[in-house]
Design a protein around this motif. Structure first.
Motif, short mmCIF file in Angstrom:
data_model
loop_
_atom_site.label_atom_id
_atom_site.label_comp_id
_atom_site.label_asym_id
_atom_site.label_seq_id
_atom_site.Cartn_x
_atom_site.Cartn_y
_atom_site.Cartn_z
N SER A 113 0.59 -0.89 -0.23
CA SER A 113 0.25 -0.13 0.10
C SER A 113 1.06 1.15 0.12
O SER A 113 1.67 1.26 0.71
CB SER A 113 -1.13 0.06 0.73
OG SER A 113 -1.78 1.10 1.61
N GLN A 115 0.95 5.53 0.70
CA GLN A 115 -0.30 6.12 0.46
C GLN A 115 0.63 8.11 0.54
O GLN A 115 1.76 8.26 0.62
CB GLN A 115 0.08 6.84 2.77
CG GLN A 115 -0.92 8.07 2.96
CD GLN A 115 -1.81 7.94 2.99
OE1 GLN A 115 -2.33 6.78 3.39
NE2 GLN A 115 -2.43 8.74 2.60
N ASP A 117 0.87 12.52 0.71
CA ASP A 117 -0.33 13.45 1.00
C ASP A 117 0.71 14.77 0.51
O ASP A 117 1.46 15.20 0.49
CB ASP A 117 0.81 13.03 2.47
CG ASP A 117 -0.44 12.11 3.35
OD1 ASP A 117 -1.08 12.22 2.92
OD2 ASP A 117 0.13 11.89 4.60
N PHE A 127 -4.56 17.22 -0.30
CA PHE A 127 -5.52 16.42 -0.16
C PHE A 127 -4.29 15.41 0.27
O PHE A 127 -2.79 15.46 0.20
CB PHE A 127 -5.97 16.13 -2.08
CG PHE A 127 -4.52 16.02 -2.66
CD1 PHE A 127 -4.07 14.32 -2.60
CD2 PHE A 127 -4.07 16.53 -3.09
CE1 PHE A 127 -2.73 13.84 -4.01
CE2 PHE A 127 -3.09 16.99 -4.01
CZ PHE A 127 -2.44 15.79 -4.57
N ASP A 128 -4.91 14.17 0.37
CA ASP A 128 -3.94 12.30 0.49
C ASP A 128 -4.69 11.54 -0.77
O ASP A 128 -6.18 11.28 -0.50
CB ASP A 128 -3.89 12.24 2.34
CG ASP A 128 -5.28 11.74 2.40
OD1 ASP A 128 -6.28 12.29 2.09
OD2 ASP A 128 -5.35 11.79 3.91
N GLU A 129 -4.28 10.48 -0.01
CA GLU A 129 -4.79 9.04 -0.70
C GLU A 129 -3.85 7.68 -0.73
O GLU A 129 -2.51 8.52 -0.47
CB GLU A 129 -4.72 9.31 -2.65
CG GLU A 129 -5.40 8.62 -3.71
CD GLU A 129 -4.91 8.75 -4.98
OE1 GLU A 129 -5.63 9.37 -5.47
OE2 GLU A 129 -4.48 9.01 -5.81
N SER A 130 -4.25 6.87 -0.83
CA SER A 130 -3.97 5.87 -0.41
C SER A 130 -4.33 5.04 -1.71
O SER A 130 -5.26 4.74 -2.19
CB SER A 130 -4.15 5.22 0.75
OG SER A 130 -3.39 3.81 0.96
N ASN A 131 -3.09 4.24 -2.25
CA ASN A 131 -3.71 2.94 -2.98
C ASN A 131 -2.88 1.30 -2.86
O ASN A 131 -1.39 1.58 -2.72
CB ASN A 131 -2.77 3.79 -3.95
CG ASN A 131 -3.66 4.88 -5.08
OD1 ASN A 131 -4.76 4.98 -5.08
ND2 ASN A 131 -2.70 5.94 -4.32
N ALA A 162 -5.86 5.47 -8.50
CA ALA A 162 -4.94 6.21 -8.50
C ALA A 162 -5.47 7.50 -9.28
O ALA A 162 -6.19 7.52 -10.08
CB ALA A 162 -3.64 5.93 -9.00
N GLU A 163 -6.21 8.44 -8.35
CA GLU A 163 -7.31 9.11 -9.15
C GLU A 163 -6.14 10.79 -9.07
O GLU A 163 -6.43 11.04 -9.60
CB GLU A 163 -8.68 9.58 -7.91
CG GLU A 163 -9.60 8.23 -8.29
CD GLU A 163 -10.77 7.55 -7.16
OE1 GLU A 163 -10.54 9.31 -6.09
OE2 GLU A 163 -10.84 6.76 -7.35
N ASP A 164 -5.65 11.03 -7.56
CA ASP A 164 -5.03 12.43 -7.51
C ASP A 164 -4.21 11.86 -8.02
O ASP A 164 -3.68 12.98 -8.81
CB ASP A 164 -5.54 12.89 -5.84
CG ASP A 164 -6.80 13.69 -5.26
OD1 ASP A 164 -7.37 13.91 -6.12
OD2 ASP A 164 -7.39 12.91 -4.68
N VAL A 165 -3.17 11.33 -8.01
CA VAL A 165 -1.94 11.06 -8.24
C VAL A 165 -2.07 10.83 -9.62
O VAL A 165 -2.64 9.61 -9.86
CB VAL A 165 -1.39 9.91 -7.32
CG1 VAL A 165 0.51 10.00 -7.41
CG2 VAL A 165 -1.46 10.15 -5.46
#
Length: 181
Positions: A113, A115, A117, A127-131, A162-165
């Motif tokens: 996983s 993360q 940020d 924003f933050d995102e976890s994939n 991955a949406e924001d990244v």
């Protein structure tokens, strides 16, 4: 003459069936470079050998963690936001290596996983995102010394969701040292 041949045969048989003393655990640290922002980071890993009775082949279970941190800016809707970018990942893998003289080339496959940020002064732009990811890697370890083994490794990860990244595959090169005990 037959005594010598029997002695050589028995000695060869004993050497081939005895288990060599090898490291069961490995603790490693690395400096890692990738193409995505943040580009530079550090990693740690712990490995445990299994199936040690197979000659020349080294099989390991690995747990790893990497951390990347940098300052950067993002432009969205004709506005530029500056802030701290942090990316860290953790996962597990299975590795297989072949001991050839003082070198051990290896390959591996794992899951994990990541993360990501991005923190700015404007909370609306943070924003933050976890994939979840699947990764494959290959490397080369130098086994000159019994305890300290420098290595180089290339790992590629395929992120899911991955949406924001804005990247799908994350490749990195790691330079480090393993302590085997």
């Amino acid at each position: 003459m037959k005594k010598y041949l029997y002695g050589i045969f028995l000695l060869g048989l004993m050497v081939s069936v005895t288990d060599t003393a090898s490291a069961q655990w490995s603790l490693g640290a690395s400096y890692e470079v990738r193409n995505e922002v943040p580009e530079n980071g550090f990693g740690v890993r712990v490995e445990k050998s299994f199936l040690n009775s197979i000659p020349l082949i080294d099989l390991n279970l690995r747990a790893h963690f990497s951390f990347f941190n940098d300052e950067s800016s993002i432009t969205a809707d004709n506005q530029t936001f500056s802030g701290d970018i942090q990316a860290y990942d953790y996962g597990t893998a299975v590795t297989a290596g072949v001991n050839i003289a003082m070198l051990k080339p290896y390959v591996g496959l794992g899951i994990g996983s990541e993360q990501f940020d991005f923190d700015t002064d404007n909370a609306a732009s943070s924003f933050d995102e976890s994939n979840f990811y699947v990764n494959g890697f290959g490397g080369l370890e130098l086994t000159l010394l019994p305890l300290i083994n420098p290595f180089i490794e290339y790992r590629i990860s395929n992120l899911s969701g991955a949406e924001d990244v804005n990247y799908d595959n994350v490749g990195r090169v790691a330079f480090g040292i393993n302590l085997r005990f």
